[in-house]
Design a protein around this motif. Structure first.
Motif, mmCIF file in Angstrom:
data_model
loop_
_atom_site.group_PDB
_atom_site.id
_atom_site.type_symbol
_atom_site.label_atom_id
_atom_site.label_comp_id
_atom_site.label_asym_id
_atom_site.label_seq_id
_atom_site.Cartn_x
_atom_site.Cartn_y
_atom_site.Cartn_z
ATOM 1 N N THR A 117 -45.787 -117.654 87.398
ATOM 2 C CA THR A 117 -44.269 -118.346 87.072
ATOM 3 C C THR A 117 -44.167 -119.357 86.715
ATOM 4 O OG1 THR A 117 -42.111 -117.834 86.445
ATOM 5 C CG2 THR A 117 -42.900 -117.606 88.039
ATOM 6 N N VAL A 118 -43.902 -119.815 85.986
ATOM 7 C CA VAL A 118 -43.683 -121.262 85.236
ATOM 8 C C VAL A 118 -42.401 -120.929 86.417
ATOM 9 C CG1 VAL A 118 -41.907 -122.964 83.586
ATOM 10 C CG2 VAL A 118 -43.948 -122.091 82.742
ATOM 11 N N PRO A 165 -36.768 -122.081 77.448
ATOM 12 C CA PRO A 165 -37.838 -122.332 75.940
ATOM 13 C C PRO A 165 -37.898 -123.965 75.986
ATOM 14 C CG PRO A 165 -38.301 -120.140 75.661
ATOM 15 C CD PRO A 165 -36.701 -121.067 76.240
ATOM 16 N N ASP A 166 -36.868 -124.374 75.599
ATOM 17 C CA ASP A 166 -36.427 -125.751 74.692
ATOM 18 C C ASP A 166 -36.566 -126.680 76.254
ATOM 19 O OD1 ASP A 166 -37.259 -125.204 72.330
ATOM 20 O OD2 ASP A 166 -34.644 -125.158 71.387
ATOM 21 N N GLN A 189 -44.664 -121.337 75.497
ATOM 22 C CA GLN A 189 -43.838 -121.380 74.511
ATOM 23 C C GLN A 189 -43.686 -119.934 73.641
ATOM 24 O OE1 GLN A 189 -41.196 -124.445 73.065
ATOM 25 N NE2 GLN A 189 -41.708 -124.507 75.207
ATOM 26 N N CYS A 190 -43.465 -119.120 73.481
ATOM 27 C CA CYS A 190 -43.979 -117.614 73.312
ATOM 28 C C CYS A 190 -42.720 -117.565 72.741
ATOM 29 C CB CYS A 190 -44.093 -116.131 74.313
ATOM 30 S SG CYS A 190 -42.681 -116.370 75.224
ATOM 31 N N VAL A 245 -44.030 -114.262 80.735
ATOM 32 C CA VAL A 245 -44.883 -114.160 80.673
ATOM 33 C C VAL A 245 -46.239 -114.598 80.640
ATOM 34 C CG1 VAL A 245 -46.860 -114.673 77.930
ATOM 35 C CG2 VAL A 245 -44.278 -113.893 77.872
ATOM 36 N N ILE A 246 -46.177 -115.991 81.205
ATOM 37 C CA ILE A 246 -47.154 -116.266 82.328
ATOM 38 C C ILE A 246 -47.285 -115.285 83.582
ATOM 39 C CG2 ILE A 246 -48.291 -117.891 83.989
ATOM 40 C CD1 ILE A 246 -46.897 -120.414 81.253
ATOM 41 N N GLU A 247 -46.080 -114.765 83.805
ATOM 42 C CA GLU A 247 -46.536 -114.453 85.226
ATOM 43 C C GLU A 247 -46.952 -112.910 84.153
ATOM 44 O OE1 GLU A 247 -44.441 -112.342 89.339
ATOM 45 O OE2 GLU A 247 -45.922 -114.472 88.629
#
Length: 477
Positions: free
Chosen positions: A118-119, A67-68, A50-51, A110-112
């Motif tokens: 990645t998600v 994100p939502d 949720q960046c 962002v996580i990737e």
């Protein structure tokens, strides 16, 4: 830690398969797989940070509110997640399956970027939409009011269907014209069923038909009906034909039996999945079984061809590409999938000619990357004296697609086109040089992604609604 339900299924199958009635096995697997998929979707959705700057959303052509709907999925609010996803994407179940997420949303997660993997956005999108269909959350299209205006959509691919959906929801009368016997364009006949199941595509087409969209199939504009006649029957026209003209190789022996075009090959394979009679497959002309197959090209269509050939039982499958892996235009995820399935990639290689009639081999010339061109991409250069012969009984050309000459085919000389023969259209309104005629998708962009065609179709529908409103206001004065 929660146990993986798939392990439960595997152990049961190994220990006592003979004790389980055959009629129950498929049902049990489906139920256990659904449980597993639900768990995986919740876990993956919960990884979203949720960046504050959702690069996944900004790098999605449709700017989906990723994100939502990930947050809603993590919270178990799947129907709401579907509604958020559907709000910006006409066909989320299709994009979840075939979008190159590694180049778009997931590649910019962002996580990737922080090195934690990645998600899996595409898989979550597929899961929530499949769940929506299973639970009846996908509502029929029911316009609040019917309008008298009529719009023609030429082309039943993703761009045309997205526009038809948006227009019909506003009560506009829509007729879709297409040359094929089934709607869907490349979704139906170009993309293999192992990537995009055909019942998924047909469900959306059925939804449009139930909503009142008329489909004129097996209809070649310029032959079966003139472009002028279509314009005369409708208040506005959207050109969404896509690009189907295959780029051909120019090399000695290119016309012999056994050298085929990618779309012809994929169309035959997809027709089989519908249960059609396909003489070209039965005769072996467009069947890879028992053959050494060489696919020429490096895009997503080439990946579809090599993976289809593996499934048809080819003896070997090799993919020739004139640049290296890093410069390949196709999805890297698709390349990895193909390699896992047994495809061999021959990088920095280009066909010089062909031997035999029918084809027996490809004369391959080795390349190296030289100086960059104007775009900054290194150009392949020939290595003298490094040629060799690659045996092959089936060669598939997957070199991309070009637009047909619509002004000539449709006898519409005033339809403006670019020097590449794509239709000239305003990038905001999608309006062409002809009044009341709009264009969207690959026929404007050149060969591109399904998700871009969907975006263009939705935008064009909005512009057509504005045009109809202005025309109505003028008529009322």
């Amino acid at each position: 830690m929660a146990k993986n339900p798939m392990l439960k299924f595997v152990s049961v199958e190994k220990e006592m398969p003979e004790k389980r009635p055959p009629s129950l096995r498929a049902q049990d697997f489906h139920e256990i797989y659904r449980e597993y998929a639900a768990e995986k979707a919740a876990v993956q959705a919960g990884r979203c940070s949720q960046c504050g700057v959702p690069f996944c959303q900004s790098h999605c052509p449709l700017h989906n509110n990723i994100p939502d709907w990930l947050r809603l999925t993590a919270e178990g609010r799947l129907q709401e997640a579907y509604e958020v996803s559907q709000a910006t994407n006409t066909f989320p179940e299709i994009c979840g399956r075939i979008c190159p997420q590694d180049r778009l949303c997931e590649g910019n997660c962002v996580i990737e970027q922080s090195g934690h993997g990645t998600v899996t956005i595409g898989q979550v999108e597929k899961y929530i939409t499949d769940t929506a269909w299973e639970n009846g959350w996908v509502q029929p299209i029911k316009p609040a009011t019917e309008r008298p205006e009529s719009v023609a959509v030429i082309g039943a691919g993703p761009g045309g269907l997205a526009a038809a959906d948006a227009l019909r929801r506003q009560g506009v009368q829509v007729t879709v014209y297409d040359r094929h016997d089934r709607a869907g364009g490349l979704l139906t006949y170009g993309i293999p069923g192992f990537k995009l199941e055909k019942d998924v595509v047909m469900a959306r087409i059925d939804q449009l038909e139930a909503a009142g969209v008329a489909f004129e199939l097996n209809c070649n504009v310029g032959t079966d009906i003139s472009f002028d006649a279509i314009r005369g029957k409708h208040d506005a026209v959207l050109i969404a034909t896509g690009v189907y003209k295959a780029r051909d190789l120019k090399a000695p022996g290119v016309g012999v039996q056994g050298i085929v075009k990618a779309l012809d090959y994929l169309t035959v394979s997809n027709r089989l999945s519908f249960g059609d009679e396909v003489p070209q497959y039965d005769s072996g002309e467009l069947n890879a079984a028992g053959k050494r197959v060489v696919v020429i090209g490096g895009g997503d269509t080439a990946m579809d061809c090599v993976r289809t050939a593996i499934r048809q039982g080819a003896t070997s499958v090799k993919c020739l590409y004139r640049r290296d892996r890093a410069n390949m235009p196709g999805s890297q995820r698709e390349v990895a999938n193909a390699e896992e399935e047994g495809v061999e990639f021959v990088w920095l290689s280009s066909p010089k000619g062909f031997t035999g009639a029918p084809v027996e081999g490809v004369m391959v010339q080795k390349m190296r990357l030289g100086a960059p061109d104007a775009s900054g991409r290194q150009m392949p250069e020939l290595i003298e004296g490094a040629d060799y012969l690659e045996p092959a009984e089936l060669v598939i050309q997957a070199l991309g697609f070009e637009p047909e000459d619509l002004p000539e085919t449709w006898e519409a000389p005033d339809l403006g086109v670019t020097r590449w023969n794509t239709v000239k259209a305003d990038f905001r309104t999608h309006a062409t040089s002809l009044p009341g005629v709009f264009a969207a998708g690959d026929i404007v962009r050149g060969a591109s992604l399904v998700v871009w065609a969907i975006r263009d179709g939705r935008e064009a529908a909005d512009a057509i609604l504005d045009y109809l409103a202005e025309a109505g206001a003028v008529a009322a004065e």
